[in-house]
Design a protein around this motif. Sequence first.
Motif, short mmCIF file in Angstrom:
data_model
loop_
_atom_site.label_atom_id
_atom_site.label_comp_id
_atom_site.label_asym_id
_atom_site.label_seq_id
_atom_site.Cartn_x
_atom_site.Cartn_y
_atom_site.Cartn_z
N THR A 139 6.73 -34.83 -11.91
CA THR A 139 8.02 -34.72 -11.27
C THR A 139 8.12 -33.31 -10.69
N PHE A 140 8.44 -33.23 -9.42
CA PHE A 140 8.35 -31.98 -8.68
C PHE A 140 9.58 -31.13 -8.98
N ALA A 141 9.42 -29.99 -9.65
CA ALA A 141 10.58 -29.19 -10.06
C ALA A 141 10.22 -27.74 -10.20
N LYS A 142 11.20 -26.90 -10.08
CA LYS A 142 11.01 -25.48 -10.35
C LYS A 142 11.13 -25.26 -11.85
N ASN A 143 10.07 -25.56 -12.55
CA ASN A 143 10.09 -25.52 -14.00
C ASN A 143 8.71 -25.11 -14.47
N LYS A 144 8.61 -24.01 -15.19
CA LYS A 144 7.30 -23.51 -15.59
C LYS A 144 6.58 -24.46 -16.52
N LYS A 145 7.30 -25.36 -17.15
CA LYS A 145 6.65 -26.32 -18.05
C LYS A 145 5.97 -27.43 -17.27
N ILE A 146 6.30 -27.55 -16.02
CA ILE A 146 5.71 -28.58 -15.17
C ILE A 146 4.61 -27.94 -14.35
N ASP A 147 3.54 -28.63 -14.18
CA ASP A 147 2.31 -28.07 -13.65
C ASP A 147 2.39 -27.69 -12.16
N GLU A 148 3.25 -28.34 -11.42
CA GLU A 148 3.23 -28.17 -9.98
C GLU A 148 3.67 -26.78 -9.54
N VAL A 149 3.13 -26.35 -8.40
CA VAL A 149 3.47 -25.06 -7.82
C VAL A 149 4.45 -25.32 -6.68
N HIS A 150 5.70 -25.02 -6.93
CA HIS A 150 6.77 -25.34 -5.99
C HIS A 150 7.38 -24.03 -5.51
N ASP A 151 6.69 -23.36 -4.57
CA ASP A 151 7.22 -22.08 -4.11
C ASP A 151 7.55 -22.08 -2.62
N GLY A 152 7.08 -23.09 -1.89
CA GLY A 152 7.39 -23.18 -0.47
C GLY A 152 6.77 -22.09 0.38
N SER A 153 5.76 -21.40 -0.11
CA SER A 153 5.19 -20.26 0.59
C SER A 153 3.84 -20.60 1.20
N VAL A 154 3.64 -20.23 2.46
CA VAL A 154 2.35 -20.46 3.11
C VAL A 154 1.31 -19.43 2.67
N SER A 155 1.76 -18.38 2.03
CA SER A 155 0.83 -17.31 1.64
C SER A 155 0.18 -17.55 0.29
N THR A 156 0.58 -18.60 -0.42
CA THR A 156 0.01 -18.89 -1.74
C THR A 156 -1.33 -19.59 -1.58
N SER A 157 -2.41 -18.93 -1.93
CA SER A 157 -3.74 -19.47 -1.67
C SER A 157 -4.06 -20.70 -2.49
N SER A 158 -3.39 -20.88 -3.65
CA SER A 158 -3.72 -22.03 -4.50
C SER A 158 -3.42 -23.36 -3.84
N HIS A 159 -2.48 -23.39 -2.86
CA HIS A 159 -2.18 -24.65 -2.19
C HIS A 159 -3.44 -25.20 -1.51
N ALA A 160 -4.17 -24.32 -0.82
CA ALA A 160 -5.40 -24.73 -0.15
C ALA A 160 -6.55 -24.91 -1.14
N THR A 161 -6.59 -24.07 -2.19
CA THR A 161 -7.65 -24.16 -3.18
C THR A 161 -7.63 -25.50 -3.90
N ARG A 162 -6.45 -25.95 -4.31
CA ARG A 162 -6.33 -27.24 -4.99
C ARG A 162 -6.76 -28.37 -4.06
N THR A 163 -6.36 -28.26 -2.80
CA THR A 163 -6.75 -29.28 -1.82
C THR A 163 -8.26 -29.34 -1.68
N LYS A 164 -8.87 -28.15 -1.57
CA LYS A 164 -10.32 -28.09 -1.37
C LYS A 164 -11.07 -28.79 -2.51
N GLU A 165 -10.57 -28.65 -3.72
CA GLU A 165 -11.23 -29.28 -4.86
C GLU A 165 -11.24 -30.81 -4.71
#
Length: 476
Positions: A252-278
Amino acid sequence: MNETLKSSKAKKIGFSAVLGILLVVGLSSLAISPTGNLNQTSALASSVRPELLLPSSPNPAPPSNACESMQVLVLLDRSGSVTNEGPATVQKYKDQVKKVWTTLSNISKTYGGFTSGYLWAFAGRTADQMPMLLQGDNDKNGVVNEEDRNLVNNDVLAKYHAMTQDVYFRNDNQPMFPANQMASYGFNPKNEDTKYFKRSTYTNWHEAFLMAQETVQEANAPSSNLRDYSMVIIVTDGEPTVNDGPNHTWDTFAKNKKIDEVHDGSVSTSSHATRTKEVVEALRNGQNVKNSSQKFTPVQVYGVLIGGNNSGKTRMNNTYGVGNWFASNNFDSTLGAQLLNIVSQTCPPAATLSGEMHAEIVQSPANIIEDSQATYLVDVTNTGSATLDDVLVSNGTVVNLPADDTYTSEGILSPGKKRRFQVSVHIGGGATSTNVTIPYSANVAEDPSIMLAGSPMTLGGTLTSTLSVTLVPRPA
């Protein structure tokens, strides 16, 4: 995924290879810098710091029957940046993406094989666009089966075009979907609690590929009797702004540190592309990203970037690898040309593809008062085997006939389909009869390289009609 069984798993789908070869060809032939001095790959490589470029798993080799059997999965960006372009641009975008299905249809007609595809549309969440199409008797033979997805049939092609037209774009930050569509058209078909996710405008490449993996793995598993997918294409206009976390799990997509998703809305966060690449590399290697022991037939993965700045191009290089993505500078004809170029270089042209059209006046006045407007109805029919675009009748406006599926009122005109126009012609005064001329025209929507050399790409003609004119005395 509600697909019927295929007759043999041994005959693998060949589109992976086709698209892989062609995208590389497309890059070398189409991607020229604004200065004309450097190709895209060289320019991008020189503008990116070496330490940012990550190694990429190569795409799998093409099978021998690439032009005989193809199945493609498309991931289509419908995020806020696309919607912000406005309805006219969004419509052009849809029309160009439809060409993927048209090109597959033409290949199956030329080589006598089976072609098909699957469509997911993504923003912050990824929405399955296929449910209604998969449940329909699209080829109108009275039975719902695998042939309802075979794009060799013009009625099936029309359903794929309609499905693409129905992709829902919105930018008001509400997690809603049209009342006349299934919930899955608006959000991920998993049980989303909308209280957690209030914005439909983010860009989540990662989840799009997780959904693609579910679809591909089900079909491509060794024990599966479904037709194999061999190619995944992502069409996007910018960088990812969210991802589903390092465990590749839909939460469930939420701003909650207990939830795994990275919900920051930032294009500068490299993990968005890194996770995709995997996930991309797992697809290319034919193994589940979360469990490498789960094997399936590998697929090729390519990206298409519409516009984009240097940062976006770097993300494409890092995620898909240099040479594994190509660029379009707009949502319109450049995008269509790139998509068509994907398959045209490997599958040579054949005489089965030709552009032809017919126009006729289906309603006209018998007489008219001088110095007034005469109204005609004109039907334009695609009588060839190639699709038509830019269908026009002089001074005509399109008439929508939604109750008759032989007519289509927008976008590409498929073979066998009609479009109706209402035409207004001014009739002058001083004569008891007049000859009316109504020009009409269209362009062949295919890449010229898949047509026989010398095939006409612009079509047209002129309709004529004779009218009796009633002369009306003018006041002195």
